[in-house]
Design a protein around this motif. Structure first.
Motif, mmCIF file in Angstrom:
data_model
loop_
_atom_site.group_PDB
_atom_site.id
_atom_site.type_symbol
_atom_site.label_atom_id
_atom_site.label_comp_id
_atom_site.label_asym_id
_atom_site.label_seq_id
_atom_site.Cartn_x
_atom_site.Cartn_y
_atom_site.Cartn_z
ATOM 1 N N ASN A 145 24.104 -22.186 -17.555
ATOM 2 C CA ASN A 145 23.494 -21.999 -16.244
ATOM 3 C C ASN A 145 24.286 -21.111 -15.284
ATOM 4 N N CYS A 146 25.193 -20.289 -15.825
ATOM 5 C CA CYS A 146 25.986 -19.487 -14.881
ATOM 6 C C CYS A 146 25.601 -18.010 -14.886
ATOM 7 N N VAL A 147 24.462 -17.684 -15.471
ATOM 8 C CA VAL A 147 24.029 -16.287 -15.501
ATOM 9 C C VAL A 147 23.285 -15.948 -14.202
ATOM 10 N N THR A 148 23.546 -14.763 -13.664
ATOM 11 C CA THR A 148 22.818 -14.320 -12.468
ATOM 12 C C THR A 148 22.059 -13.019 -12.715
ATOM 13 N N HIS A 149 22.575 -12.212 -13.646
ATOM 14 C CA HIS A 149 21.947 -10.915 -13.877
ATOM 15 C C HIS A 149 22.002 -10.594 -15.360
ATOM 16 N N ALA A 150 20.860 -10.171 -15.898
ATOM 17 C CA ALA A 150 20.829 -9.822 -17.319
ATOM 18 C C ALA A 150 19.972 -8.583 -17.537
ATOM 19 N N ILE A 151 20.313 -7.871 -18.593
ATOM 20 C CA ILE A 151 19.482 -6.756 -19.048
ATOM 21 C C ILE A 151 19.075 -7.050 -20.480
ATOM 22 N N LEU A 152 17.788 -6.915 -20.769
ATOM 23 C CA LEU A 152 17.281 -7.077 -22.126
ATOM 24 C C LEU A 152 16.790 -5.708 -22.583
ATOM 25 N N PRO A 153 17.674 -4.907 -23.181
ATOM 26 C CA PRO A 153 17.307 -3.541 -23.577
ATOM 27 C C PRO A 153 16.242 -3.564 -24.662
ATOM 28 N N LEU A 259 23.970 -8.750 -21.540
ATOM 29 C CA LEU A 259 23.139 -7.838 -22.325
ATOM 30 C C LEU A 259 22.574 -8.619 -23.493
ATOM 31 N N VAL A 260 21.269 -8.792 -23.539
ATOM 32 C CA VAL A 260 20.636 -9.659 -24.535
ATOM 33 C C VAL A 260 19.757 -8.819 -25.440
ATOM 34 N N GLY A 261 20.059 -8.802 -26.731
ATOM 35 C CA GLY A 261 19.196 -8.056 -27.643
ATOM 36 C C GLY A 261 19.910 -7.671 -28.906
ATOM 37 N N ASP A 262 19.415 -6.602 -29.491
ATOM 38 C CA ASP A 262 19.983 -6.028 -30.702
ATOM 39 C C ASP A 262 21.435 -5.604 -30.452
ATOM 40 N N GLU A 263 22.334 -6.007 -31.339
ATOM 41 C CA GLU A 263 23.775 -5.780 -31.169
ATOM 42 C C GLU A 263 24.124 -4.302 -30.936
ATOM 43 N N LYS A 264 23.556 -3.420 -31.752
ATOM 44 C CA LYS A 264 23.924 -2.008 -31.683
ATOM 45 C C LYS A 264 23.463 -1.388 -30.352
ATOM 46 N N LEU A 265 22.239 -1.740 -29.962
ATOM 47 C CA LEU A 265 21.708 -1.211 -28.705
ATOM 48 C C LEU A 265 22.496 -1.771 -27.518
ATOM 49 N N CYS A 266 22.839 -3.056 -27.588
ATOM 50 C CA CYS A 266 23.625 -3.660 -26.513
ATOM 51 C C CYS A 266 24.998 -3.000 -26.405
ATOM 52 N N GLN A 267 25.601 -2.659 -27.532
ATOM 53 C CA GLN A 267 26.895 -1.965 -27.516
ATOM 54 C C GLN A 267 26.765 -0.634 -26.777
ATOM 55 N N ARG A 268 25.657 0.025 -27.007
ATOM 56 C CA ARG A 268 25.459 1.311 -26.348
ATOM 57 C C ARG A 268 25.327 1.132 -24.826
ATOM 58 N N TYR A 269 24.608 0.107 -24.420
ATOM 59 C CA TYR A 269 24.508 -0.196 -22.985
ATOM 60 C C TYR A 269 25.875 -0.574 -22.418
ATOM 61 N N LEU A 270 26.632 -1.356 -23.190
ATOM 62 C CA LEU A 270 27.939 -1.810 -22.710
ATOM 63 C C LEU A 270 28.854 -0.620 -22.429
ATOM 64 N N LEU A 271 28.797 0.373 -23.309
ATOM 65 C CA LEU A 271 29.615 1.577 -23.111
ATOM 66 C C LEU A 271 29.288 2.226 -21.763
ATOM 67 N N LYS A 281 28.484 -8.294 -20.869
ATOM 68 C CA LYS A 281 28.768 -9.299 -21.891
ATOM 69 C C LYS A 281 27.547 -9.374 -22.804
ATOM 70 N N ILE A 282 27.778 -9.189 -24.118
ATOM 71 C CA ILE A 282 26.660 -9.122 -25.070
ATOM 72 C C ILE A 282 26.327 -10.503 -25.621
ATOM 73 N N MET A 283 25.057 -10.804 -25.657
ATOM 74 C CA MET A 283 24.567 -12.042 -26.268
ATOM 75 C C MET A 283 23.504 -11.666 -27.302
ATOM 76 N N SER A 284 23.484 -12.397 -28.422
ATOM 77 C CA SER A 284 22.499 -12.103 -29.461
ATOM 78 C C SER A 284 21.082 -12.439 -28.978
ATOM 79 N N GLY A 285 20.192 -11.492 -29.125
ATOM 80 C CA GLY A 285 18.805 -11.710 -28.725
ATOM 81 C C GLY A 285 18.149 -12.831 -29.525
ATOM 82 N N ASP A 286 18.469 -12.905 -30.822
ATOM 83 C CA ASP A 286 17.904 -13.958 -31.675
ATOM 84 C C ASP A 286 18.386 -15.336 -31.239
#
Lengths: 307, 307
Positions: A145-153, A259-271, A281-286
Motif C-alpha cells: 500500500n505504499c505506491v503513489t505513482h506507477a507507469i504501465l508501459p 514500472l509495471v510490465g514486461d521486464e525488457k520494456l520496463c528496463q528501457r523506461y528505467l533508463l 522501480k520495476i515490478m513484474s506485470g504478471d
C-alpha cells in the motif's frame, strides 16, 4: 509450472485483443498451471466466446467446471464476451467487485468479468483502461500500500496515481502503438537496415521528445539520420526515445515511480527515468496481475461462488 | 490550359515522391501547357530518371530540347535524380540559384535542380524542406514582400518565418502523414463507418490537440467516440482536429498567417486559425510554386542557358 499436488479453487483469465492467458490458482493465490494462446478477441469467430473458451481450457476439462472463473481485460469490452461498463474513479478492489458482470460458462455456471476503469485525465478528456486496473490492485497489495505513482508501459501506456490503495487518476499515452505504426508505415521507418539497439541514440531521442510538440519532434527521426547524428541502424532506438521522452517529459514525482510490465520494456523506461534524475522501480506485470486477481477473488469469494 | 500561341522558353518541373508535374512556361511566367503523372520518384525504376523524364515529357518532344528545364522537389534528394545538398538558412532566391545542381537531360543539355533548405528549428533539431522553398519565394513575390509567417499544410506541414524576402526559420510537423497512418493502421481508425466531415467534431479536436502531450490526447479520438461525444462517422474529423490543433497550439502571431497549398486543406486550417482568434489568408500552392520557379528562372537565365 504445473504443480498438481496443490488444490485448485479458481481460474484467473487475462483475455485481451491479441492474447489469451489462463492461470489455475490455489485459494491463497499460488499458480498451479498456466495456459497461453495467441487467441485474442479479434480471433474469436462471430462472438463465439463460450465455445472458444471451452476449447482454450480443454486441458483442464476434468476439474474446471467446479471452479470459480474470473476474467479481466478487453474480454469485458464492446468487442468482447460482454460489454461491462467502466467503473469511475476513484477505484478500489471493492468497486471492481461490486461492478463485475457475469457470463454463462460453457458448463452452465457463471463466470465473472472484472470491469475497466474510467476518469477524466489532466486535459479533462475521458480516459479508459481495461486490465491495468487489476495489475494496479496487485501492485498495491505487493507493495504494502505504499505506491503513489506507477507507469504501465505498453501499447497504450498508463500513468497512474494511487492514494490509500485506490486508483485516483490516470492518463493514457499511445506510445507503443505509435512506435509500431510509425516504424512500419511512415517515412521514419522507410529503407532502414536491420536495427540494433543503441542507448546513446535512445537517450538522444528521450531528450528530443521531452521538448514537446511531438508531431514536430518525430520528424527528427528522419533528419538526425539524414545528417548522420543517428546511424541508420539506430533510428528505431531514437524513435523509441522520442516517444518515451514525450511521455515522461511532464513527470515530476517524488518517491519511486513503479514500472509495471514486461521486464525488457520496463528496463528501457528505467533508463530514461534515471536519465531524467527520477527514481524508478520495476515490478513484474504478471505478478501484479495475479496478485490483483487474487485480491479480487479473495474479497469476492461469496459472490463468485454463486453458480 | 494549352495555349500554343504563346512562346515557350522554359519548363518548370515539380517532381516529388508520389507525383510528377511539368509546366511549359513563357519568359514572363505564364503557363502554356501542363503535364501531370502519378509517376513520383518511388515509381522510377533503378534510377532511370533520364529515360523516365523523356517519356513523361514526350508530348513536348518537338520543342523541349531547345528549352531551359528547372526542377524542384524530392528529385533533388538522396532518392532522386541527383542528391543536391540543402542550403542553410537564411535562404534567398539568390542562395537557391547559387546552389542549383545540374543533371544531363536526355537530349544532352543540362537541366537544373533547385536545392532544398535546412536549418535548426525551435528545438535545435535539424529540419529540412524540398519544394516548399520554391513556393515561399513565390509567396514573397506574389505578396510584394510583405509576408512574415506562412504555413504550408500537407504530409509534412511547414511553419515558416520570412524576413525581408528571405526564409529565416521553419519547423516541420508530420500532421498529414500522422493522420493518414493513424486512420489506416491504428486503433483510432478501426471499425469506423463511412466518414462524414463535421466542423463541430473537428474544432473539438482542435481544442483537445492544443493542450499538448499529443501521444496522450490522440487516445481521446477513441474515448470521445466510446462515450458518444463524437459520432462514429465523425471520428476522422476529430482526429484531424487533434493533429492540426497540436500543430497550431503554439502559434502566436500578429499579422495574417499565409496558408499555402491545396484549397480544401487550407480551408480546414483557416477554420482552426479563426477559431483560435488568429488571422489567416489562403494562397494557391500551384500559383506560389510557379511564381517561385519564375523568379528563379528569371534571376538565373544566364546560368540555366549554359548547355
Amino acid at each position: 509450472m504445473t504443480n498438481m499436488s496443490l488444490k485448485a479453487s479458481w481460474v484467473a483469465v487475462d483475455w485481451g485483443t491479441s492474447n489469451f492467458r489462463a492461470f489455475l490458482m490455489t485459494p491463497e493465490g499460488q499458480t498451479i498451471d498456466k495456459l497461453t494462446a495467441s487467441c485474442g478477441l479479434l480471433a474469436v469467430p462471430n462472438g463465439q466466446f463460450s465455445d472458444t473458451f471451452q476449447q482454450l481450457v480443454s486441458p483442464w476439462a476434468d476439474s474446471i467446471n467446479s471452479l470459480s472463473v474470473l476474467f479481466a481485460g478487453m474480454v469485458g469490452s464492446q468487442q468482447g464476451w460482454r460489454d461491462v461498463p467502466y467503473v469511475s474513479l476513484p477505484v478500489s478492489p471493492d468497486a471492481l467487485i461490486q461492478n463485475m458482470a457475469d457470463v454463462t460458462l460453457p458448463w452452465g455456471k457463471k463466470g465473472w468479468i472484472v470491469p475497466g476503469a474510467t476518469g477524466d485525465n489532466d486535459f479533462d478528456l475521458p480516459d479508459v483502461m481495461r486490465g491495468e486496473e487489476v495489475q494496479l490492485m496487485g501492485l498495491v497489495s505487493l507493495t504494502d500500500n505504499c505506491v503513489t505513482h506507477a507507469i504501465l508501459p505498453g501499447t497504450h501506456s498508463k500513468h497512474v496515481h494511487v492514494k490509500s490503495g485506490e486508483l485516483t487518476h490516470f492518463q493514457t499515452y499511445m506510445t507503443g502503438e505509435l512506435f509500431s505504426v510509425l516504424k512500419q508505415h511512415s517515412i521514419l521507418g522507410r529503407q532502414l537496415p536491420e536495427q540494433q539497439h543503441c542507448d546513446t541514440s535512445y537517450l538522444l531521442g528521450v531528450d528530443a521528445g521531452r521538448k514537446g510538440a511531438l508531431s514536430s519532434v518525430l520528424f527528427s527521426a528522419r533528419t538526425q539520420r539524414l545528417f548522420n547524428h543517428v546511424a541508420p541502424e539506430n533510428v528505431e532506438s531514437y524513435l523509441s526515445g522520442v516517444l518515451i521522452g514525450a511521455e515522461l517529459g511532464t513527470l515530476n514525482e517524488d518517491g519511486p515511480i513503479y514500472l509495471v510490465g514486461d521486464e525488457k520494456l520496463c528496463q528501457r523506461y528505467l533508463l530514461a527515468i534515471e536519465h531524467l534524475d527520477l527514481q524508478g522501480k520495476i515490478m513484474s506485470g504478471d505478478e501484479c496481475f495475479l496478485a490483483g486477481m487474487t485480491t479480487i477473488y479473495q474479497q469476492s469469494r461469496n459472490r463468485c461462488h454463486v453458480a
